[in-house]
Design a protein around this motif. Structure first.
Motif, PDB file in Angstrom:
ATOM      1  N   GLY A 212       0.856  -1.108   0.021  1.00  0.00           N
ATOM      2  CA  GLY A 212      -0.446   0.035  -0.262  1.00  0.00           C
ATOM      3  C   GLY A 212       0.673   1.661   0.508  1.00  0.00           C
ATOM      4  O   GLY A 212       2.027   0.795  -0.189  1.00  0.00           O
ATOM      5  N   THR A 213      -0.123   2.232   0.564  1.00  0.00           N
ATOM      6  CA  THR A 213       0.755   3.564   0.275  1.00  0.00           C
ATOM      7  C   THR A 213       0.777   4.585   1.542  1.00  0.00           C
ATOM      8  O   THR A 213      -0.306   4.258   2.342  1.00  0.00           O
ATOM      9  N   HIS A 214       1.117   5.435   1.797  1.00  0.00           N
ATOM     10  CA  HIS A 214       1.187   5.976   3.163  1.00  0.00           C
ATOM     11  C   HIS A 214       1.409   7.478   2.760  1.00  0.00           C
ATOM     12  O   HIS A 214       2.675   7.909   1.875  1.00  0.00           O
ATOM     13  N   GLU A 215       1.343   9.059   3.528  1.00  0.00           N
ATOM     14  CA  GLU A 215       1.884  10.118   2.931  1.00  0.00           C
ATOM     15  C   GLU A 215       2.877  10.583   4.202  1.00  0.00           C
ATOM     16  O   GLU A 215       2.537  10.611   5.400  1.00  0.00           O
ATOM     17  N   VAL A 216       4.197  10.990   3.331  1.00  0.00           N
ATOM     18  CA  VAL A 216       4.863  12.074   4.639  1.00  0.00           C
ATOM     19  C   VAL A 216       5.207  12.776   3.744  1.00  0.00           C
ATOM     20  O   VAL A 216       5.175  13.197   3.150  1.00  0.00           O
ATOM     21  N   ARG A 217       5.884  13.312   4.888  1.00  0.00           N
ATOM     22  CA  ARG A 217       6.350  14.915   4.445  1.00  0.00           C
ATOM     23  C   ARG A 217       7.579  15.360   3.775  1.00  0.00           C
ATOM     24  O   ARG A 217       8.723  14.314   3.924  1.00  0.00           O
ATOM     25  N   ASN A 218       7.389  15.987   3.113  1.00  0.00           N
ATOM     26  CA  ASN A 218       8.722  15.663   2.174  1.00  0.00           C
ATOM     27  C   ASN A 218       9.898  16.669   2.702  1.00  0.00           C
ATOM     28  O   ASN A 218       9.921  17.800   2.185  1.00  0.00           O
ATOM     29  N   GLU A 219      11.106  15.922   2.123  1.00  0.00           N
ATOM     30  CA  GLU A 219      12.129  16.545   2.282  1.00  0.00           C
ATOM     31  C   GLU A 219      12.108  17.872   1.959  1.00  0.00           C
ATOM     32  O   GLU A 219      13.872  18.554   2.797  1.00  0.00           O
ATOM     33  N   ALA A 220      12.200  17.634   0.616  1.00  0.00           N
ATOM     34  CA  ALA A 220      12.623  18.487  -0.179  1.00  0.00           C
ATOM     35  C   ALA A 220      12.513  19.370   0.136  1.00  0.00           C
ATOM     36  O   ALA A 220      13.076  20.968  -0.467  1.00  0.00           O
ATOM     37  N   VAL A 284       3.867  10.416  -1.523  1.00  0.00           N
ATOM     38  CA  VAL A 284       4.073   9.050  -1.359  1.00  0.00           C
ATOM     39  C   VAL A 284       4.186   8.865  -1.141  1.00  0.00           C
ATOM     40  O   VAL A 284       5.246   8.038  -1.950  1.00  0.00           O
ATOM     41  N   GLN A 285       4.370   7.119  -0.386  1.00  0.00           N
ATOM     42  CA  GLN A 285       5.718   6.475  -0.278  1.00  0.00           C
ATOM     43  C   GLN A 285       5.204   5.401  -0.150  1.00  0.00           C
ATOM     44  O   GLN A 285       3.146   4.540   0.708  1.00  0.00           O
ATOM     45  N   SER A 286       5.496   3.987  -1.481  1.00  0.00           N
ATOM     46  CA  SER A 286       5.105   2.171  -0.727  1.00  0.00           C
ATOM     47  C   SER A 286       4.869   2.218   0.712  1.00  0.00           C
ATOM     48  O   SER A 286       6.273   1.864   1.770  1.00  0.00           O
TER      49      SER A 286
END
Length: 445
Positions: A212-220, A284-286
């Motif tokens: 699946g996937t979930h949202e994480v803070r984008n370091e960029a 989005v991260q797998s």
């Protein structure tokens, strides 16, 4: 050209030849009729030839009548000889009997007794006076394993023999025992082994997939936001410096330089703001999770073993047993239950092999090898028949040798061969049967 030179002398002799020939024929008939042996047979044949020649020179109906009467007697003699041989058990004299029927028909064409005998004994002649091979196939395996294979082999063997180029009659599935008339040779084929084995090895192997996937803070984005705030701070510092310079009424050059710093700082702020706006705040991260898939290894092996031998009608081995073994093996790997989201590059692949088709392919291979071997052995049978004829002649089995020679003549087509001349000479010397060495005896029957 020489005939013309003798025409006058022939014309002078005609008037004396005809009565002399008739007297000679009459004398031969008186001495040698009824026919009791070879000398009588030769004499009445000579009488027949004399009368036939006289009839070509004279239209006298009495000559024709004498020919007809003599033909009846000669034909009756050959018909009696034919019946004597045709009545032998198991068709053991049918070859000679048939030749005597031919002689009877030659001297008295189309008589019903000869036609009836030929119609009655034609099947026996085709089976016993020609090269004939019975085909029997015995399945020593489980019928469940080789269902239909035995019938295929029987048909293939029969077709292979029939297409060998020999004049051979094939009889399929001869019944053992009983009083049924047997062919001259019996080919017994056997299925000794007919099996296929499929072994399966199952392995469960680990891999990983995207569950699946979930949202994480984008370091960029965080870095872009930091750069933007830093640029804003630098712009504010440049603006304060410019304001102070202007308040102190500094020189124009100093004020211009401070203004340039503010302009550069503003551009830096604008660039940082654009970069921040273009960078998503989250990504989005797998979610990768472990799972297991199946690896099946199929090991196929098939084995077919065929054998055949050829015996004569008495059961004596003519060709000893020949064995034809055929084997094959194959390994196939099937990967299944692989998730489409697999992250390790594993994919479903391979199909389970069809053991029925695998065995069928080997059946074709074994069948072709068997048919080839059978044809080679059958092509050697005429030579064995000739040897059999010579052996019987040496043992004073004259009738047996004659029957074997007749089979040899019917089985071969080499008109000028020394062996065919030998066979024809034997029949001429022992039975006074003139056999044309340039034809097969059964060709017109």
């Amino acid at each position: 050209a020489e005939r013309a030179l003798a025409a006058e002398q022939i014309a002078v002799l005609k008037k004396d030849y005809v009565p002399a020939a008739m007297r000679r024929a009459q004398k031969l008939e008186e001495v040698h009729l009824p026919i009791h042996g070879r000398a009588d047979e030769d004499a009445v044949q000579e009488a027949y030839e004399l009368l036939t020649r006289a009839s070509t020179l004279s239209p006298d109906p009495a000559i024709r009548l004498k020919i007809d009467l003599l033909s009846d007697k000669i034909s009756a003699y050959y018909l009696d000889q034919a019946r004597r041989y045709l009545q032998k058990p198991q068709g053991s004299g049918v070859g000679l009997g048939w030749l005597y029927l031919d002689e009877a028909d030659h001297y008295k064409p189309n008589q019903s007794a000869v036609k009836d005998a030929m119609a009655q004994f034609a099947p026996t002649y085709q089976l016993r006076a020609r090269l004939s091979v019975g085909v029997v196939l015995r399945d020593q395996t489980s019928r469940r394993e080789s269902l239909g294979f035995a019938d295929q082999l029987t048909d293939a063997i029969a077709t292979g023999i029939e297409s060998s180029g020999l004049a051979v009659k094939v009889v399929r599935q001869q019944k053992d025992g009983g009083n049924a008339l047997q062919p001259n040779f019996l080919l017994v084929a056997e299925i000794l082994e007919h099996r296929v084995v499929k072994e399966t090895n199952l392995e469960t192997l680990p891999s990983r997939y995207r569950a699946g996937t979930h949202e994480v803070r984008n370091e960029a984005w965080a870095q872009a936001n930091h750069d933007y705030e830093t640029a804003q701070q630098q712009l504010a510092a440049a603006q304060r410096s410019l304001a102070e310079t202007q308040a102190q009424h500094r020189k124009k050059e100093i004020i211009g330089a401070a203004n340039d710093v503010v302009t550069a700082a503003q551009k830096q702020v604008d660039a940082a703001k654009s970069h921040l706006d273009a960078t998503p705040q989250t990504q989005v991260q797998s979610v990768v999770a472990p799972y297991n898939y199946n690896k099946k290894t199929f090991d196929l092996s098939a084995a077919i073993q065929l054998a055949f031998r050829i015996t004569d009608s008495a059961g004596n081995v003519v060709e000893p047993g020949t064995t034809i073994p055929e084997k094959n093996s194959k390994t196939a790997v099937v990967l299944e239950n692989v998730k489409p989201e697999d992250t390790e590059g594993v994919k479903n692949q391979g199909t389970e092999p069809n053991e029925i088709q695998f065995l069928a392919d080997l059946e074709i291979q074994a069948r072709d090898a068997l048919v080839k071997a059978v044809r080679e052995k059958v092509l050697a049978l005429p030579e064995k028949i000739l040897h059999q004829a010579r052996t019987r002649a040496a043992a004073s089995d004259i009738d047996g040798a004659a029957e074997a020679y007749i089979i040899y003549l019917n089985a071969t087509s080499d008109a000028d061969s020394r062996e065919r001349q030998e066979a024809a000479g034997f029949l001429r010397d022992h039975y006074n049967l003139a056999i044309a060495g340039t034809r097969q005896l059964a060709a017109s029957k």
